[in-house]
Enzyme design. Structure first.
Site, PDB file in Angstrom:
ATOM      1  N   CYS A 335     -67.964  -7.582  97.062  1.00  0.00           N
ATOM      2  CA  CYS A 335     -69.196  -6.856  96.712  1.00  0.00           C
ATOM      3  C   CYS A 335     -70.226  -7.695  95.938  1.00  0.00           C
ATOM      4  O   CYS A 335     -71.409  -7.662  96.297  1.00  0.00           O
ATOM      5  CB  CYS A 335     -68.909  -5.577  95.940  1.00  0.00           C
ATOM      6  SG  CYS A 335     -67.225  -5.010  95.969  1.00  0.00           S
ATOM      7  N   ARG A 364     -55.890 -11.704  94.556  1.00  0.00           N
ATOM      8  CA  ARG A 364     -55.548 -11.018  93.313  1.00  0.00           C
ATOM      9  C   ARG A 364     -54.134 -11.398  92.929  1.00  0.00           C
ATOM     10  O   ARG A 364     -53.253 -11.449  93.781  1.00  0.00           O
ATOM     11  CB  ARG A 364     -55.654  -9.501  93.494  1.00  0.00           C
ATOM     12  CG  ARG A 364     -57.088  -9.090  93.742  1.00  0.00           C
ATOM     13  CD  ARG A 364     -57.248  -7.618  93.895  1.00  0.00           C
ATOM     14  NE  ARG A 364     -58.493  -7.361  94.619  1.00  0.00           N
ATOM     15  CZ  ARG A 364     -58.787  -6.226  95.219  1.00  0.00           C
ATOM     16  NH1 ARG A 364     -57.919  -5.238  95.178  1.00  0.00           N
ATOM     17  NH2 ARG A 364     -59.923  -6.081  95.851  1.00  0.00           N
ATOM     18  N   GLN A 382     -60.212  -8.382 103.690  1.00  0.00           N
ATOM     19  CA  GLN A 382     -60.725  -7.021 103.837  1.00  0.00           C
ATOM     20  C   GLN A 382     -61.719  -6.960 104.985  1.00  0.00           C
ATOM     21  O   GLN A 382     -62.486  -7.894 105.182  1.00  0.00           O
ATOM     22  CB  GLN A 382     -61.467  -6.606 102.555  1.00  0.00           C
ATOM     23  CG  GLN A 382     -60.569  -6.508 101.340  1.00  0.00           C
ATOM     24  CD  GLN A 382     -61.368  -6.134 100.102  1.00  0.00           C
ATOM     25  OE1 GLN A 382     -62.414  -6.711  99.830  1.00  0.00           O
ATOM     26  NE2 GLN A 382     -60.866  -5.176  99.363  1.00  0.00           N
TER      27      GLN A 382
HETATM   28 ZN   LIG Z   1     -67.130  -3.447  97.764  1.00  0.00          ZN
END
Ligand SMILES: [Zn+2]
Ligand SMILES: [Zn+2]
Length: 644
Positions: A335, A364, A382
């Site tokens: 993001c 992570r 993702q």
């Molecule tokens: Zn995001």
């Protein structure tokens, strides 16, 4: 008299002191036989608790999650009693109900429990269960409670953290335990038990504290239920994605590369690429633009986004450069990078919405004990996208994203799902960022979108993140397990933190609303889920290889190559097994590899210009020309893979 409101809205009058079981009996004998737990005014009560005020009552049976919880919670008491009787000196700690069954953490001292003890424990539990002992709650003063557990440092610690006057014990048979309540009426309802496993567990999950033995078990009201559950477990073992991933040569791990860092093998990479291309094509139609961002970012980027504060401890250590004070982090989220791309241009309301998509790999740090196959890893990709729109566009954008998620579910055979809309807790307005009217708009937009799309959804008050409301899908797989998938999240926080703007029709600058969404979640977890859902028999459009050509002998090599070419003309992905092996062996191996179709080629087939078609699982479709076979495949693809 008191007034009891039932879930259907009806109100009945009873004498003060009526119990939930009495209320059940007043409705029907059948219900009374099946009721095993209850909630009064939203709080768990015993079925024998006297009710003394007006209020609403919900009665639960085994079919309800709440009923199962009470059943398994009560079974944990029975397990504890069995362990205490079988292993004198064992110190009990805590033993909750879990999603499937229950466990009890016990300090067995010098004694160790292993699989060979399971049967003895089960027999003891059943013996206790058959005694039909009632579960009875009672209040105990703190001093008395501490005295009772003076030899058990664990229970003592628990009791010390409780306030005098709130401490309750539960008795059944000759056994007693510190407990907050929520039991089935008596032990006799427990008809089948199974000790599933034992594992090490630290007291309070803290590795600096004593190590205990966690005994896992499950119980049922009928023997048949246990048998079915064990069959399901067996099937789940066969479908374990780690096992299938190996057999189908999809992915591997290397100690040298590092724990939790999956290596995709050629077949797995092809599968992943196919999934990515499938989503890319749909996203293109839905007006998304692909972007690419680096795997690291300056520490400052994540301080601005707030991710450093959130992931700082859990994340990987900073990467330092020869320059002093310069630090980069492996990106935990895409993001912030996408926000900076948005900031690269100046936008007017006419330009919005902007939709950036990226198959972005994030990292992570997970504790090594938490790592599990592809579902818990340290690096994963993702299928991320961020939408930037005006508050007025949120409604339509949200609906479009739901369409995309449903399209993904449909093409991959997930047809059993529910949704959850998480909204603010109106009692705690200070917990949330962003202005109230925008929140109202967004929550309404999500609820409208969910009902417009005919989703089976519930609204959870107070479950929203501080930065925005969201919608989650809960998918049920072929083994009845629930997975959270396809979250769509509204965000007022990042546009604020990154000072994102657009010029409105009023010529003033405004904040866009951001939507995060990832239909797959991550490629790794999704492939794991897909493997366990399908047992490796993916929808045919997704299969890296759809057809295996098996020649009866090397004599037919030329013809096999010709068949392969014809299939390629139809865009069917095939491989030839030329090896000098028996056809039986070739078929067996092709079955193991889960190729959806096998084409068998010998003299007869070559002479007639045909192939003999065998489906995975053994069905014989007979001899046919390639055109007819291609039509079968195309039809099968069309059943799941529609155009978006
Ligand atoms: Zn995001
Ligand atoms: Zn209890």
């Amino acid at each position: 008299m008191i007034h009891i409101t039932l879930p259907d809205g009806s109100v009945k009058a009873f004498d003060q002191g009526v119990t939930p079981m009495d209320v059940a009996k007043s409705i029907s004998e059948g219900l009374a036989r099946n009721v095993i737990s209850a909630k009064f005014n939203g709080t768990k009560v015993e079925t024998v608790t006297p009710l003394t005020t007006d209020g609403s009552l919900v009665l639960y049976t085994w079919k309800d999650d709440e009923g199962k919880e009470a059943f398994w919670h009560s079974s944990a008491h029975v397990l504890a009693q069995a362990l205490e009787e079988l292993y004198p000196g064992a110190k009990l700690t805590i033993g909750p109900a879990i999603e499937n069954g229950f466990y009890y953490d016990v300090d067995f001292g010098a004694h160790t429990i292993s699989e060979k003890d399971f049967k003895t424990i089960e027999d003891k539990m059943l013996e206790i269960a058959r005694g039909k002992h009632d579960f009875k709650m009672r209040s105990v003063g703190k001093a008395e409670a501490l005295d009772l557990y003076k030899d058990n440092a664990f229970k003592t610690e628990l009791i010390e953290n409780l306030e005098d006057g709130t401490i309750t014990f539960c008795d059944h048979s000759t056994f007693t335990d510190l407990c907050r309540g929520g039991h089935i009426p008596n032990t006799g309802i427990i008809k089948a038990v199974k000790v599933l496993s034992v594992a090490g567990a630290y007291w309070r999950g803290d590795e600096n504290k004593p190590q205990l033995t966690r005994v896992y078990g499950i119980s049922f009201p009928k023997q048949k239920d246990l048998t079915e559950y064990l069959e399901l477990l067996e099937e789940a073992k066969k479908r374990d994605h780690r096992k299938l991933g190996k057999e189908l040569e999809l992915f591997t791990f290397s100690q040298k590369v590092g724990q939790g860092l999956p290596l995709w093998l050629p077949k797995g990479a092809a599968l992943r690429e196919r999934l990515e291309n499938f989503l890319k094509a749909a996203q293109k139609k839905a007006g998304y633009d692909m972007v690419v961002t680096p795997h690291i970012g300056q520490k400052e980027l994540y301080v601005t986004s707030g991710h450093f504060a959130k992931y700082g401890e859990d994340s990987f250590q900073p990467i330092h450069t020869p320059k002093e004070d310069e630090a980069f982090l492996l990106k935990p989220m895409n993001c912030p990078h996408h926000c900076e791309i948005y900031k690269n241009s100046q936008w007017s309301y006419k330009d919005l919405p902007i939709r950036y998509a990226e198959f972005g790999t994030v990292y992570r740090y997970e504790q090594s004990g938490e790592l599990h196959g592809l579902t818990r890893v340290r690096g994963f990709t993702q299928d991320d996208a961020h939408l930037f729109c005006t508050p007025d566009q949120l409604d339509k954008e949200f609906k479009d994203v739901i369409d995309l998620v449903l399209y993904v579910f449909g093409a991959l055979g997930f047809d059993n799902f529910t949704a959850q809309v998480s909204v603010r807790d109106p009692e705690n307005p200070d917990k949330y960022i962003g202005d109230v009217s925008n929140w109202e708009k967004a929550e309404q937009a999500i609820i409208n979108a969910a009902s417009d799309k005919g989703l089976d959804f519930i609204i959870e008050t107070g479950e929203a993140a501080f930065y925005g409301p969201k919608l989650d899908f809960m998918v049920k797989d072929a083994l009845g397990r629930r997975w959270q998938l396809g979250t769509i999240q509204v965000d007022y926080n990042l546009p604020e933190r990154f000072d994102l703007t657009y010029k409105g029709s009023d010529n003033d600058m405004h904040r866009p609303v951001m939507i995060h969404r990832a239909p797959f979640g991550s490629m790794e977890r999704f492939v794991a889920l897909l493997l366990e859902h399908t047992g490796g028999n993916f929808p045919i459009w997704l299969m890296p290889v759809q057809v295996k050509i098996l020649s009866l002998s090397e004599k037919y090599e030329k013809y096999a190559e010709k068949v392969l070419n014809l299939l390629e003309n139809h865009e069917i992905r095939a491989l030839v097994d030329h090896r000098n092996e028996t056809i039986g062996k070739k078929i067996r191996e092709a079955e193991m590899q889960k190729y959806p179709y096998m084409l068998i080629i010998g003299e007869q087939e070559e002479n007639q210009g045909k192939v003999t078609v065998r489906k995975h699982g053994g069905e014989d479709l007979g001899m046919m020309v390639i055109e007819d076979f291609a039509a079968i495949i195309e039809e099968e693809i069309g059943k799941t893979l529609k155009s978006f």
